[in-house]
Design a protein around this motif. Structure first.
Motif, mmCIF file in Angstrom:
data_model
loop_
_atom_site.group_PDB
_atom_site.id
_atom_site.type_symbol
_atom_site.label_atom_id
_atom_site.label_comp_id
_atom_site.label_asym_id
_atom_site.label_seq_id
_atom_site.Cartn_x
_atom_site.Cartn_y
_atom_site.Cartn_z
ATOM 1 N N MET A 1 4.896 18.620 41.967
ATOM 2 C CA MET A 1 5.298 18.951 40.612
ATOM 3 C C MET A 1 4.448 20.099 40.058
ATOM 4 O O MET A 1 4.966 20.975 39.392
ATOM 5 N N LEU A 2 3.159 20.064 40.346
ATOM 6 C CA LEU A 2 2.295 21.135 39.861
ATOM 7 C C LEU A 2 2.571 22.450 40.576
ATOM 8 O O LEU A 2 2.348 23.519 40.009
ATOM 9 N N ALA A 3 3.059 22.384 41.805
ATOM 10 C CA ALA A 3 3.400 23.612 42.526
ATOM 11 C C ALA A 3 4.586 24.309 41.859
ATOM 12 O O ALA A 3 4.611 25.539 41.758
ATOM 13 N N ILE A 4 5.554 23.535 41.391
ATOM 14 C CA ILE A 4 6.697 24.118 40.683
ATOM 15 C C ILE A 4 6.237 24.722 39.362
ATOM 16 O O ILE A 4 6.662 25.817 38.983
ATOM 17 N N LEU A 5 5.353 24.025 38.671
ATOM 18 C CA LEU A 5 4.817 24.538 37.419
ATOM 19 C C LEU A 5 4.068 25.844 37.643
ATOM 20 O O LEU A 5 4.223 26.796 36.865
ATOM 21 N N SER A 6 3.286 25.910 38.705
ATOM 22 C CA SER A 6 2.540 27.145 38.963
ATOM 23 C C SER A 6 3.485 28.284 39.323
ATOM 24 O O SER A 6 3.262 29.426 38.923
ATOM 25 N N ALA A 7 4.570 28.003 40.045
ATOM 26 C CA ALA A 7 5.544 29.045 40.365
ATOM 27 C C ALA A 7 6.214 29.575 39.105
ATOM 28 O O ALA A 7 6.422 30.785 38.962
ATOM 29 N N VAL A 8 6.522 28.694 38.178
ATOM 30 C CA VAL A 8 7.128 29.124 36.907
ATOM 31 C C VAL A 8 6.144 29.960 36.105
ATOM 32 O O VAL A 8 6.513 31.003 35.530
ATOM 33 N N LEU A 9 4.884 29.552 36.066
ATOM 34 C CA LEU A 9 3.882 30.313 35.336
ATOM 35 C C LEU A 9 3.647 31.688 35.960
ATOM 36 O O LEU A 9 3.477 32.679 35.255
ATOM 37 N N THR B 1 -4.629 27.600 38.192
ATOM 38 C CA THR B 1 -5.221 26.288 37.942
ATOM 39 C C THR B 1 -4.276 25.173 38.378
ATOM 40 O O THR B 1 -4.700 24.205 39.025
ATOM 41 N N ALA B 2 -2.987 25.304 38.041
ATOM 42 C CA ALA B 2 -2.007 24.300 38.449
ATOM 43 C C ALA B 2 -1.876 24.262 39.969
ATOM 44 O O ALA B 2 -1.760 23.186 40.564
ATOM 45 N N GLY C 1 -4.480 17.624 45.486
ATOM 46 C CA GLY C 1 -3.788 16.348 45.615
ATOM 47 C C GLY C 1 -3.476 15.686 44.299
ATOM 48 O O GLY C 1 -2.943 14.582 44.272
ATOM 49 N N ILE C 2 -3.781 16.338 43.199
ATOM 50 C CA ILE C 2 -3.489 15.775 41.882
ATOM 51 C C ILE C 2 -2.058 16.152 41.507
ATOM 52 O O ILE C 2 -1.670 17.307 41.584
ATOM 53 N N GLY C 3 -1.275 15.171 41.104
ATOM 54 C CA GLY C 3 0.094 15.425 40.694
ATOM 55 C C GLY C 3 1.042 15.688 41.842
ATOM 56 O O GLY C 3 2.115 16.236 41.642
ATOM 57 N N SER C 4 0.693 15.283 43.044
ATOM 58 C CA SER C 4 1.538 15.570 44.196
ATOM 59 C C SER C 4 2.570 14.480 44.449
ATOM 60 O O SER C 4 3.373 14.602 45.363
ATOM 61 N N GLY C 5 2.558 13.417 43.704
ATOM 62 C CA GLY C 5 3.552 12.358 43.870
ATOM 63 C C GLY C 5 2.928 11.001 43.699
ATOM 64 O O GLY C 5 1.791 10.847 43.257
ATOM 65 N N TRP C 6 3.695 9.998 44.075
ATOM 66 C CA TRP C 6 3.228 8.634 43.968
ATOM 67 C C TRP C 6 2.221 8.344 45.058
ATOM 68 O O TRP C 6 2.400 8.750 46.195
#
Length: 56
Positions: free
Chosen positions: A1-9, A38-39, A46-51
């Motif tokens: 999820m954070l990887a998608i956020l970083s791509a958008v940023l 940062t994202a 490994g933070i925010g990578s899933g369950w």
């Protein structure tokens, strides 16, 4: 999820830089790029990578 956020940023930072949009100092392309980095760093850590997997 954070990887998608970083791509958008990163894309927003690219648009600000490519279109030469004048923004205030808070939303400059460099600051948006640093938020993306940062994202991405949090994602690689490994933070925010899933369950988390639960072991029995």
């Amino acid at each position: 999820m954070l990887a998608i956020l970083s791509a958008v940023l990163f894309f927003i930072a690219f648009l600000i830089n490519a279109a030469d949009i004048s923004t205030n100092d808070t939303f400059s392309s460099t600051n948006v790029m640093l938020l993306g980095l940062t994202a991405l760093a949090l994602h690689m850590a490994g933070i925010g990578s899933g369950w988390p997997s639960r072991r029995r």
